[in-house]
Write an enzyme that holds these catalytic residues in place. Structure first.
Site, PDB file in Angstrom:
ATOM      1  N   LEU A  89       0.822  -1.214   0.000  1.00  0.00           N
ATOM      2  CA  LEU A  89       0.000   0.000   0.000  1.00  0.00           C
ATOM      3  C   LEU A  89       0.860   1.271   0.000  1.00  0.00           C
ATOM      4  O   LEU A  89       0.384   2.348   0.314  1.00  0.00           O
ATOM      5  CB  LEU A  89      -0.953   0.007   1.208  1.00  0.00           C
ATOM      6  CG  LEU A  89      -1.941  -1.160   1.286  1.00  0.00           C
ATOM      7  CD1 LEU A  89      -2.824  -1.036   2.523  1.00  0.00           C
ATOM      8  CD2 LEU A  89      -2.810  -1.247   0.033  1.00  0.00           C
ATOM      9  N   SER A  92       6.234   2.723   2.461  1.00  0.00           N
ATOM     10  CA  SER A  92       7.575   3.335   2.453  1.00  0.00           C
ATOM     11  C   SER A  92       7.569   4.632   1.657  1.00  0.00           C
ATOM     12  O   SER A  92       8.213   5.612   2.050  1.00  0.00           O
ATOM     13  CB  SER A  92       8.630   2.366   1.927  1.00  0.00           C
ATOM     14  OG  SER A  92       8.210   1.799   0.731  1.00  0.00           O
ATOM     15  N   ALA A  93       6.799   4.679   0.566  1.00  0.00           N
ATOM     16  CA  ALA A  93       6.734   5.925  -0.224  1.00  0.00           C
ATOM     17  C   ALA A  93       6.084   7.029   0.598  1.00  0.00           C
ATOM     18  O   ALA A  93       6.554   8.168   0.610  1.00  0.00           O
ATOM     19  CB  ALA A  93       5.945   5.693  -1.512  1.00  0.00           C
ATOM     20  N   ASP A 135       4.411   5.084  -6.660  1.00  0.00           N
ATOM     21  CA  ASP A 135       4.071   5.238  -5.240  1.00  0.00           C
ATOM     22  C   ASP A 135       4.394   6.647  -4.747  1.00  0.00           C
ATOM     23  O   ASP A 135       3.582   7.289  -4.068  1.00  0.00           O
ATOM     24  CB  ASP A 135       4.859   4.223  -4.380  1.00  0.00           C
ATOM     25  CG  ASP A 135       4.435   2.789  -4.648  1.00  0.00           C
ATOM     26  OD1 ASP A 135       3.844   2.530  -5.712  1.00  0.00           O
ATOM     27  OD2 ASP A 135       4.704   1.923  -3.799  1.00  0.00           O
TER      28      ASP A 135
HETATM   29  C1  MEV Z   1       5.197  -1.713  -5.794  1.00  0.00           C
HETATM   30  O1  MEV Z   1       4.195  -1.019  -5.044  1.00  0.00           O
HETATM   31  C2  MEV Z   1       4.846  -1.736  -7.236  1.00  0.00           C
HETATM   32  C3  MEV Z   1       5.903  -2.276  -8.198  1.00  0.00           C
HETATM   33  O2  MEV Z   1       5.396  -2.051  -9.520  1.00  0.00           O
HETATM   34  C4  MEV Z   1       7.229  -1.580  -8.035  1.00  0.00           C
HETATM   35  C5  MEV Z   1       7.172  -0.113  -8.428  1.00  0.00           C
HETATM   36  O3  MEV Z   1       6.319   0.300  -9.206  1.00  0.00           O
HETATM   37  O4  MEV Z   1       8.065   0.617  -7.953  1.00  0.00           O
HETATM   38  C6  MEV Z   1       6.092  -3.766  -8.016  1.00  0.00           C
END
Ligand code: MEV
Length: 298
Positions: A89, A92-93, A135
């Site tokens: 979800l 971290s971002a 994100d």
């Molecule tokens: C991670 O939330 C989603 C991925 O597509 C990685 C990204 O977009 O940075 C797996």
């Protein structure tokens, strides 16, 4: 001392393929992470994960990046997040963006939102090995966004029910796993990425029209393609099928997969049923809404 918060996100379409430049659609949701920054004699970072820079790689990189832009000695950072960690979800971002925004103000770096999103993206790339701007951009700006165009779309008028498997997964590990699969079988995997990108392109129009039924139907197709990339798992499938069985219009994993969360789109009248079906299938339901509000000062 200043506090900023930033939202988590879900992917309607496009995770993994977006790392290879395909379009994706993601929405900011009303679960937020708050970060307080205060000038201090040394660097102290605290959250429910504990204390110390080692436990907070993203925040520690955010401090280093800010040091390159402005005079920053020590700082006390306190993180309070309502977003499940390692759950797909965008926790971290959200923490990274809220930290950058708080440091930006506390140390007078003068960055605008675009620059904060860009810095957040470079931090995610460094920590994860590979990342898309999804994100960090969605967490900064809020709303429903088409990536990489960074185009704001209309808010979908249907309910979102998230199901958390409780099984945490590593975005870095899953992104690497998909890369290995693609490198081993490029002629098979690249068309799957393109199909995922085509779903996002088609749904840009459907989201603008507010056609929740068609969006949900194509989310189910996206789930099948993610399964073929090897990022599904039994726990996610159990929640996806439970949600569909209880009347969800569409259901798929969200984020990196391998655990973490799934997301279901549902009409209002089915929301309670979908939430209890997710619970009966072993997940934790979270009834959520799309939020227009990206990073903000608290
Ligand atoms: C991670 O939330 C989603 C991925 O597509 C990685 C990204 O977009 O940075 C797996």
């Amino acid at each position: 001392m200043v506090t900023y918060s930033a939202p988590g996100k879900i992917f309607l379409f496009g995770e993994h393929a977006v790392v290879y430049g395909e379009p994706a659609i993601a929405c900011a949701i009303d679960l937020r992470a708050s970060v307080t920054a205060q000038k201090h004699s040394e660097v102290v970072i605290t959250s429910k994960l504990g204390k110390g820079e080692g436990k907070h790689q993203y925040v520690s990189k955010a401090i280093k990046k800010m040091r390159e832009l402005t005079e920053l000695g020590g700082v006390r950072i306190v993180i309070d997040s309502k977003i499940p960690v390692g759950g797909g979800l965008g926790s971290s971002a959200a923490v990274t963006i809220a930290t950058l925004a708080a440091l930006n103000e506390e140390f007078g770096a003068g960055l605008n939102k675009e620059e904060i999103a860009g810095l957040g993206y470079s931090i995610e790339k460094e920590v994860q090995g590979a990342a898309s701007p999804t994100d960090t951009y969605v967490s900064t700006m809020g709303g429903v966004v088409l990536i990489p165009a960074k185009k704001r779309l209309r808010n979908l008028d249907c309910e979102i029910v998230i199901g958390d498997t409780g099984k945490s997964s590593s975005t870095r590990g899953l992104v690497q796993q998909v890369r290995v699969l693609k490198d081993n079988h490029p002629e098979i995997i690249e068309p799957i990425f393109s199909s995922i990108g085509n779903l996002a392109k088609k749904c840009e129009v459907l989201v603008e029209k507010g056609d929740c039924n068609a969006v949900g139907e194509l989310m189910n197709v996206n789930q099948g393609l993610l399964e073929s990339l090897g990022v599904g798992c039994a726990e996610l499938s159990a929640l996806v099928y439970a949600a569909r069985g209880a009347g969800a219009i569409g259901a798929k994993l969200t984020g990196a997969g391998g655990g973490g969360c799934m997301v279901a789109l549902a009409d209002k009248m089915y929301v309670e049923g979908v939430a209890s079906a997710i619970e009966s299938a072993g997940g934790t339901p979270i009834k959520s809404k799309i939020t227009e509000t990206g990073v903000r000062r608290e």
